[in-house]
Design a protein around this motif. Structure first.
Motif, short mmCIF file in Angstrom:
data_model
loop_
_atom_site.label_atom_id
_atom_site.label_comp_id
_atom_site.label_asym_id
_atom_site.label_seq_id
_atom_site.Cartn_x
_atom_site.Cartn_y
_atom_site.Cartn_z
N LEU A 129 7.24 80.76 40.16
CA LEU A 129 6.84 81.74 39.16
C LEU A 129 5.83 81.13 38.19
O LEU A 129 4.81 81.73 37.86
N LEU A 130 6.13 79.89 37.75
CA LEU A 130 5.25 79.24 36.79
C LEU A 130 3.96 78.74 37.44
O LEU A 130 3.04 78.31 36.77
N TYR B 160 -0.29 85.26 38.86
CA TYR B 160 -0.10 86.59 38.29
C TYR B 160 0.70 86.59 37.00
O TYR B 160 0.44 87.36 36.09
N ALA B 161 1.72 85.73 36.92
CA ALA B 161 2.59 85.75 35.74
C ALA B 161 1.81 85.37 34.49
O ALA B 161 0.99 84.44 34.50
N LYS B 162 2.09 86.07 33.40
CA LYS B 162 1.43 85.76 32.12
C LYS B 162 2.43 84.99 31.23
O LYS B 162 3.63 85.12 31.39
N LYS C 189 2.78 81.68 30.93
CA LYS C 189 3.42 80.61 31.65
C LYS C 189 3.70 79.39 30.78
O LYS C 189 4.73 78.73 30.92
#
Lengths: 290, 283
Positions: A92-93, A97-99, A101
């Protein structure tokens, strides 16, 4: 002779401190521990040689089995959870895409700063049977308050949760480093071939981080076999003696009951288990010092 | 790529962003909540601590628990003891690990390889396993119930030695050879050339060593006897192990004990969370 001494002078100076410390606090105690395991030593007076009596007694002691089984169960439950959660969070990190982080990573790392003793206090507070936040939420939602610390399995579950909370950061860091080292070209090539995300994960990511996976699994297994501080402050082995793990058992017999010989025999059994784990690590994972 | 698939992939990107960011927020909240709840509780007066319905924010915030905690535990002494043992151990660990790792990397003697195998063996036999005999050695050496008794046995760490060995292996041997040609002794080469370039390793290991030692529990528990010599972890454990836990004091004391490492974490955050040098680290 003279030149031999000269050639060895600096390496001896450089390694001398560690050699003395290794001898005094590792080699000597290991030998002593094996010797004590064959005696009835109590920490004072003399040690009488009694052969393998401690081992015979140990293997007939239900509380030893209980501690050993609880420890195995702990390792077998904790390691897969820690593995999956650390890897998932690392992915995820690492995703584009993830904001947020950076902030996320800092927050997930916070438990790293907290000692096992305090982690135990925090979770004990959170899961308190009559005053804890969790039981409060359960009762507000219309459920029955859970006796977290009077039920052995519920207490075990809290220990697992606290251990995952405390152990994620370290393992996530290992996975993060491994993920960063996977060449982007591999993913680009897979994309050209029309691979979807899950195909990319199973066929590229997982094989590429295999060495790290082994390291994480083995370090986590060894770490969970010697869990002590967290359990001591969270449940103190309770309820009763249901959640006494092996290191606590060794501590109690050796330092509280003063049965040094007997505790040493238990230590030797734990040593044998850790040695097997370590040898598997070297066999599969290669020498991590290289 | 035609326009239609382009749009779909754009849409796909947006969904992914929303989904993954939400997941990250939820996970971060799960990790943050126990700590936040704990810290907020430390500001609740004793009467409010157990009063239903519970509220997340203290209704009548007070620092009273902190002054109670301060009065019941001798923090200056406990912090002093913990700080001395952490800093001294870390300093000695750096010196010993750097020299030893350097020797493993740059000298080619048979006995060095043998000693290297011995160091690897220490990773397989953790101190927990041999705590009874180590305790007896400590007593025989006259280190029982002293800070030296927790400092000296903790200096030798395989992880630290590995880190420095790996680093020095990557430094070309020519550098050592040319300095030797100039007539520098091996000791000078190490302290004037090698140690300064190993700064990143020194920094990383210092942070980690400090964290291990500040949070160490099993050693101080075994070695220390007189409460005057207690480290913060052992002192807190005596509060947790009490017959009737005094939560107001326990929570506030625990929060105070976290602060030093929290500061270290905030200052060195990027070295802790990003460093590649930390792979394989364990306490």
């Amino acid at each position: 002779m003279q030149s031999k001494l000269k050639k060895n002078k600096w390496p001896l100076i450089f390694t001398g401190t560690n050699m003395i410390l290794f001898f005094l606090f590792f080699f000597l105690p290991a030998i002593l521990g094996f010797y004590y395991s064959l005696t009835d030593y109590k920490g004072y007076s003399t040690a009488n040689f009694i052969g393998f009596e401690n081992y015979t007694e140990l293997f007939q002691d239900p509380s030893f089995y209980k501690a050993m089984l609880r420890t195995f169960r702990y390792a077998i439950t904790l390691v897969p959870i820690v593995y999956v959660s650390s890897l998932a969070i690392a992915l995820l990190l690492n995703s584009n895409y993830a904001k947020g982080k950076v902030l996320g990573k800092i927050i997930i790392f916070l438990p790293w700063t907290i000692s096992g003793i305090i982690a135990g206090v925090i979770w004990k507070w959170l899961f308190g049977e009559h005053f804890g936040f969790i039981n409060y939420i359960i009762s507000v939602a219309g459920g029955e308050a859970v006796p977290w610390f009077t039920n052995a399995n519920a207490a075990f579950a809290v220990i697992i949760m606290a251990a995952v909370w405390g152990g994620t950061a370290f393992n996530m860091l290992q996975f993060s480093n491994a993920l960063k080292n996977i060449p982007a070209s591999l993913y680009e090539a897979a994309e050209m071939d029309g691979a979807n995300s899950s195909q990319k994960f199973w066929n590229i990511t997982l094989p590429a981080i295999k060495p790290t996976s082994f390291m994480v699994i083995l370090l986590a297994s060894i770490g969970s076999m010697k869990e002590f501080a967290l359990v001591q402050s969270l449940t103190d082995g309770g309820p009763g003696t249901d959640n006494v793990f092996i290191v606590q058992y060794i501590y109690q017999t050796g330092f509280e009951k003063m049965r040094v010989g007997y505790a040493s025999a238990a230590s030797m059994v734990l040593f044998a288990i850790l040695l097997i784990l370590g040898l598997i690590q070297m066999k599969i994972g290669g020498n991590k010092g290289e | 790529m035609n326009k239609k698939t382009y749009n779909i992939s754009k849409l796909h990107d947006k969904t992914s962003t929303v989904l993954l960011t939400t997941a990250l927020i939820i996970i971060a909240l799960l990790y943050l909540f126990p700590l936040v709840w704990f810290v907020l509780s430390s500001f609740k007066p004793g009467s409010e601590l157990f009063a239903y319905p519970l509220s997340v924010l203290p209704r009548n915030p007070t620092a009273g628990n902190y002054s109670d905690a301060w009065n019941s535990l001798d923090f200056p002494r406990l912090f002093g003891n913990t700080l001395i043992s952490s800093v001294v151990t870390t300093f000695l660990t750096i010196i010993a690990s750097a020299t030893c790792g350097y020797a493993f990397a740059k000298y080619d003697q048979k006995w060095l390889s043998f000693f290297f195998v011995c160091i690897i063996a220490t990773t397989m036999l953790p101190t927990e396993v041999i705590m009874n005999p180590v305790f007896i050695v400590i007593r025989k050496l006259g280190l029982y119930d002293s800070l030296a008794g927790i400092i000296i046995p903790s200096i030798n760490t395989a992880t630290g030695i590995f880190m420095f060995r790996t680093f020095f292996v990557s430094i070309p041997d020519d550098l050592v050879e040319s300095a030797r040609m100039d007539g520098a002794s091996d000791g000078r080469i190490f302290f004037n050339i090698m140690l300064p370039i190993a700064k990143p390793v020194i920094l990383t290991l210092s942070i980690f060593s400090f964290q291990w030692r500040w949070n160490d529990y099993i050693w101080p528990l075994i070695v220390l006897n007189n409460p005057k010599n207690y480290t913060i972890q052992v002192a807190l454990r005596s509060l947790v192990g009490a017959e009737n836990i005094n939560w107001t004091i326990l929570i506030a004391s625990s929060v105070v004990s976290i602060i030093p490492l929290l500061l270290v974490f905030i200052v060195f955050q990027r070295y802790i969370t990003d460093s590649n040098a930390t792979s394989g680290l364990k306490g």
